[in-house]
Design an enzyme around this catalytic site. Sequence first.
Site, PDB file in Angstrom:
ATOM      1  CG  ASP A  56      -1.748   1.213   1.422  1.00 35.92           C
ATOM      2  OD1 ASP A  56      -1.717   2.091   0.531  1.00 35.92           O
ATOM      3  OD2 ASP A  56      -2.441   1.308   2.443  1.00 35.92           O
ATOM      4  CE  LYS A  60      -1.737   6.905  -3.472  1.00 38.40           C
ATOM      5  NZ  LYS A  60      -2.247   5.980  -2.436  1.00 38.40           N
ATOM      6  CD  GLU A 116      -5.251   3.413  -2.357  1.00 43.65           C
ATOM      7  OE1 GLU A 116      -6.137   4.180  -1.932  1.00 43.65           O
ATOM      8  OE2 GLU A 116      -4.113   3.792  -2.659  1.00 43.65           O
ATOM      9  CG  ASP A 153      -9.347   4.373   0.945  1.00 42.99           C
ATOM     10  OD1 ASP A 153      -8.880   5.069   1.871  1.00 42.99           O
ATOM     11  OD2 ASP A 153      -8.634   3.649   0.217  1.00 42.99           O
TER      12      ASP A 153
END
Lengths: 627, 217
Positions: A21, A83, A183, A205
Amino acid sequence: MGYIELNVLDHVVKNVVLGIDLGTTNSLAAIWDADGPRVLAPEGESPIVPSVVYVPEKGKALVGSAAKAQAVLDPTHTLFSIKRFMGRGIGDIQADLAMLPYKVSETDRHLVQFEVRGKKITPQQASALILQEVALRAVNALGGADIIQAVITVPAYFDEPQRQATRDAAKLAGIEVLRIVSEPTAACLAYGLDQKGEGNIAVYDLGGGTFDVSILRVDDGVFQVLSTAGDTALGGDDFDRCLIRRFQDELRAQGCAEETLADPQFLSAARLAAEHAKRDLSSDPSTRIQLSLPELGLDYRTTLTRAEFEALITPLINKTLDHCRRALADANLKPSDLDEVVLVGGSTRVPLVRAQVEAAFGRKPHTELNPDHVVALGAAAQAQVLTGGRRDVLLLDVTPLSLGLETMGGAVAKMIERNSTIPCSHTEGFTTYVDNQTGLDLNILQGERELAANCRSLGQFKLTGIPPMPAGMAKVAVRFHLDADGQLTVTAREESTGVASTITVEPMHGLTDAEVEAMLHEGYANAQADFDHRRAVELITEMGTMLRAIEKNLEAASPQLDKETLEDLAEAMVAAKAAIAKGPEAIDKAAVQATRDSLEQASLPLAAVLMDSVVKKAVSGKQLGDL
Amino acid sequence: MVDPSAQTTHMPEAHPAPCSGCEAQRLSPLACGSCGKLSEPETHPSPFQLFGFAPTWTVCPAELRKRLMRITRLTHPDLHAEHDSSQAQLAEHHTAQLNEAYRLLLDDVERTEWLIEYLGGPPASKGVPQDLLMEVMEWNETLDDVEHAGEAAASSALATLDAELQTRKHQVLQGLRTLLDPLPEPNSPVLTQIREQLDVLRYLVRILERTKALQTA
């Protein structure tokens, strides 16, 4: 990766397959092998690696918690939320720029890059360092490996250039990517929802920097993402920003200078304070905040209640709920059609988030697994499938954005619709616009808008060699093929002559193979020695933090400690200071680790006293080093 | 996109030839459920045949979906990632073909278009169908007005138009079902009438997409 087991008589190349992850705030790895699914960490350490990179004046970059510790001390040389910048241009990230304490520029390929100490570092390179750290720690925990393969997760909302940037980062880190998986899909696997027979699942999420919601359908172990919606620039970091803005507003009202409020050191300290406050308020009705920055002449104290915090973040949560409604509508479902709701990401620990999600979907969400571990565990489950270990689970992914071609007049001909299950292909006929036209320019677009100018161009190519004929007579078949890994190949073929041209889309935002190759040879840290060195630097940094905390509290607490304890502690502190003085170049990792461990051991009684004392409130749930 | 009243019927089965490897009966020509063999690709397979069904206008989404899952379990590239690259490529190709066929079968316009061609009917006419021309102009005018006025989501004119278009679409679909279920003979003169109705449907769908975009804007 320099970790070959020296069993010369019977050396078998050891291959590990990890689920990784790669998060905006934190990253971690998990594995699913004969011992079952689990997150991986060197013994006695946390599996979580903060997605932070610190660039020191000389020597190797620091990654993870050591780098995070530098965020306050030396913010302009610390990279975080990397990211957010993956596969993006400066135009995409305007909103983020103001909050960053470091410089960002753009390469000639319209790729964002960070400028730190005169060095230019791309998000791919920084992410590679994080991936490498995560992988090495995992491999360490497994007792070594020669080849690292991985399934890496990205938000479902990540577009093609962002996925490509993630692949590039892994390549730079020497990791073979088996699959990029979204994800939320991974989260369903982690919860074993494949065992549920059939049903509809919503995965909410809310991570540090990204939000996405996906609606999935499961039938006898086959998962299909029906729809996804989200925002690559909305997450727990934004909760922090709300708090930072509140600190700034209050300080401004107290007459604090604008200059101070924009100071990188202030911003970093405020960010840390905000993170702590957010965590405290998940369990406590109120929290005290203290920002002491003598260098800036600042000593700010305030109390924040959960109700105040909730009022600040309500607009952000409402935004996420809008996306939830859109995802449900795209899947043609009502809340009552849902059978399961899964929460992922550290920010879902915020009680208001849980309550609002439950209200929006009309169903109590799953919270049994650690929301920070769920995605990595799911990625490990998918890695199991791809290496032939399991056959009972199948993930069917969808493409998050429509793909098409620019047509005459700047319009878009959609070839593959958003939310199409991959792999998929579509062929459409095109023709020439003018007489005797011998070439056709193809501009490949991504996005939902009707005008090419409003979509993102993923690449352009030209079909040449069309025989001269009147306009509209040529028959050009253009085929889009999106493979199971989300990689797009476009083929154009003139049917009367068979002239054909193909490109595999390497988006303009991505790196060329040559660029990746060049970066690989820049040769940062590909060996165990580098890993050990970084670990030693990290441990030394950590010891420094521990020493400061001990020194700060020792005087007040010493009356409550016995002589022996004080002597042990003094001895450990001397050893720690000696190790710090020698520096990481001179000593080996094992020795530093031992010194750090004795310091921790010797300071435990002190920590216990502090826990019991009036500061109990402030330190609950924390280690001494966090003080 | 699919007539909801069609959900209770059963789709006609048409299974392909047995597996060339193990002789077992197959559901889809793409793969054998018994020995797991993937077959060589066909260039223009019937989308119905890929799912083991005979051509039919009325489709059952639930049944199609169930079939899609069963066949995907045989063809998906993830389940062939360990095999040699030619198998992996076949898996990629077959699954893409299956997904494309699934999309086509659930799309009223595209499914009808395929059936017309299959039955040897006339090609699509160029331009707006004559008897729809005035109406299309009127609808587009309403939509332009709504767009320029802003606040499209709250517009009552938009809601009225949307309702009108939905009703029209439902009527056209009912008409198509009467004409196409059961399927007419190949080259039957009724295909001309079907073609006209399909051209109308295509316009209605296009304008409905615009109203939907305005409503969600």
